[in-house]
Design a protein around this motif. Structure first.
Motif, PDB file in Angstrom:
ATOM      1  N   ASP A  74      -6.471  -2.048   1.430  1.00 44.72           N
ATOM      2  CA  ASP A  74      -5.038  -2.076   1.139  1.00 44.72           C
ATOM      3  C   ASP A  74      -4.554  -3.516   1.358  1.00 44.72           C
ATOM      4  OD1 ASP A  74      -2.222  -1.337   1.130  1.00 44.72           O
ATOM      5  OD2 ASP A  74      -2.358  -1.544   3.307  1.00 44.72           O
TER       6      ASP A  74
ATOM      7  N   ASP B 174      -0.689  -4.834   1.926  1.00 42.88           N
ATOM      8  CA  ASP B 174       0.384  -5.074   2.900  1.00 42.88           C
ATOM      9  C   ASP B 174       0.043  -4.478   4.264  1.00 42.88           C
ATOM     10  OD1 ASP B 174       2.504  -6.336   1.242  1.00 42.88           O
ATOM     11  OD2 ASP B 174       2.269  -4.490   0.102  1.00 42.88           O
ATOM     12  N   HIS B 175       0.139  -5.289   5.290  1.00 39.06           N
ATOM     13  CA  HIS B 175      -0.175  -4.891   6.669  1.00 39.06           C
ATOM     14  C   HIS B 175      -1.647  -4.537   6.863  1.00 39.06           C
ATOM     15  CE1 HIS B 175       3.655  -5.290   8.542  1.00 39.06           C
ATOM     16  NE2 HIS B 175       4.259  -4.575   7.618  1.00 39.06           N
ATOM     17  N   THR B 176      -2.485  -4.883   5.882  1.00 36.75           N
ATOM     18  CA  THR B 176      -3.927  -4.688   6.059  1.00 36.75           C
ATOM     19  C   THR B 176      -4.615  -6.032   5.814  1.00 36.75           C
ATOM     20  OG1 THR B 176      -3.794  -2.354   5.433  1.00 36.75           O
ATOM     21  CG2 THR B 176      -5.966  -3.388   5.302  1.00 36.75           C
TER      22      THR B 176
ATOM     23  N   ASP C  45      -3.337   0.915   6.351  1.00 42.51           N
ATOM     24  CA  ASP C  45      -2.391   1.061   7.463  1.00 42.51           C
ATOM     25  C   ASP C  45      -1.331   2.145   7.232  1.00 42.51           C
ATOM     26  OD1 ASP C  45      -0.994  -0.717   5.459  1.00 42.51           O
ATOM     27  OD2 ASP C  45       0.628  -0.333   6.885  1.00 42.51           O
ATOM     28  N   GLY C  46      -1.039   2.461   5.964  1.00 36.38           N
ATOM     29  CA  GLY C  46       0.190   3.209   5.697  1.00 36.38           C
ATOM     30  C   GLY C  46      -0.004   4.658   5.290  1.00 36.38           C
TER      31      GLY C  46
ATOM     32  N   ASP D 208      -2.074   5.425   2.300  1.00 30.38           N
ATOM     33  CA  ASP D 208      -3.538   5.306   2.408  1.00 30.38           C
ATOM     34  C   ASP D 208      -4.190   6.627   2.836  1.00 30.38           C
ATOM     35  OD1 ASP D 208      -3.618   2.475   1.819  1.00 30.38           O
ATOM     36  OD2 ASP D 208      -2.643   2.186   3.762  1.00 30.38           O
TER      37      ASP D 208
HETATM   38 MG   LIG Z   1      -0.303  -1.171   3.586  1.00 27.61          MG
END
Ligand SMILES: [Mg+2]
Ligand SMILES: Cc1ncc(COP(=O)(O)O)c(C=O)c1O
Length: 242
Positions: free
Chosen positions: A6, A8-10, A174-175, A178
């Protein structure tokens, strides 16, 4: 080996869609645009943000500079480099957009390590305004946004390239978006939720004995779970499997 990551934030340590808002005066968008956000799909919302930024004079270079400030998540560059050196396949599956992802991959010099990026297509139109489209329109999965089902993308990729080609599949995220791809993995695969983020919390809940005993029908997660806070945690596991 296939690494599906992923964005964003990964891969990056921020959400690129939220980060771009800092180009608005005081980082604030008009209420009528903020009201467009929906957890079932944020492509139209992002399209309105891009139009607004264009109207107040923001151009491609401003967006590029803004994206280039976002740091990669700890250990991710090492993880990608290691996998690229061994010719493992690396794909990105993200509900951000192709312009942001290209800008960041170019800037961090990891573009050539990635086999393919699956995300919402975006482009600067003739006037210089950033436009975004849906990756696809889907109605089969209610764990995903209406414009992008990561589980479908992951499984289509595996089918197209042949399951037997990948001895192990790692899905790193992260989300909540996912969770769908995580459920599509087999027992020999690894789902890697980022510790303390939403996917991790969802999986923790699933493994909790109290929740297990409840009458609620539980989604079945077959993959092994590898929690992480740095890309190096995942790298360590990959090295053990070799
Ligand atoms: Mg993400
Ligand atoms: C506006 C917005 N953009 C992007 C994302 C996540 O994108 P990715 O699939 O790259 O993690 C979210 C997640 O909730 C979001 O709300």
């Amino acid at each position: 080996m296939l690494l599906a990551i992923d964005f964003d934030h990964t891969l990056i340590d921020e959400n690129s869609d939220l980060w771009v808002k800092r180009l608005a005066p005081d980082g604030k968008l008009p209420d009528h645009i903020e009201a467009m956000y929906s957890s079932t799909g944020w492509t139209d919302y992002m399209g309105s943000i891009f139009k607004y930024l264009y109207d107040i004079g923001i151009r491609e270079d401003d967006i590029r500079k803004c994206m280039e400030e976002i740091p990669l998540t700890e250990g991710m560059a090492d993880l990608l480099k290691y996998c690229k050196d061994r010719s493992y396949e690396i794909i990105i599956i993200s509900d951000s957009n192709s312009v942001f992802i290209d800008m960041i991959l170019d800037h961090t010099q990891i573009q050539n390590m990635v086999t393919k990026v699956f995300t919402n297509p975006a482009y600067f139109d003739d006037t210089g305004c950033l436009r975004i489209e849906y990756y696809h329109r889907q109605d089969w999965c209610d764990l995903s946004t209406i414009n992008l089902c990561k589980g479908n993308i992951l499984q289509s990729y595996i089918e197209k390239h042949g399951q037997e080609r990948f001895d192990y599949i790692f899905y790193i995220g992260d989300g909540t978006n996912d969770f769908c791809p995580a459920l599509t993995l087999k027992e020999t695969d690894y789902v890697c939720p980022r510790i303390n983020f939403r996917l991790w919390k969802k999986i923790q809940k699933l493994k909790n004995p109290e929740y297990k005993e409840s009458k609620e029908e539980l989604p079945k997660l077959q993959a092994q779970i590898l929690n992480w806070s740095s890309g190096l945690d995942i790298l360590e596991q990959i090295k053990q499997l070799e």
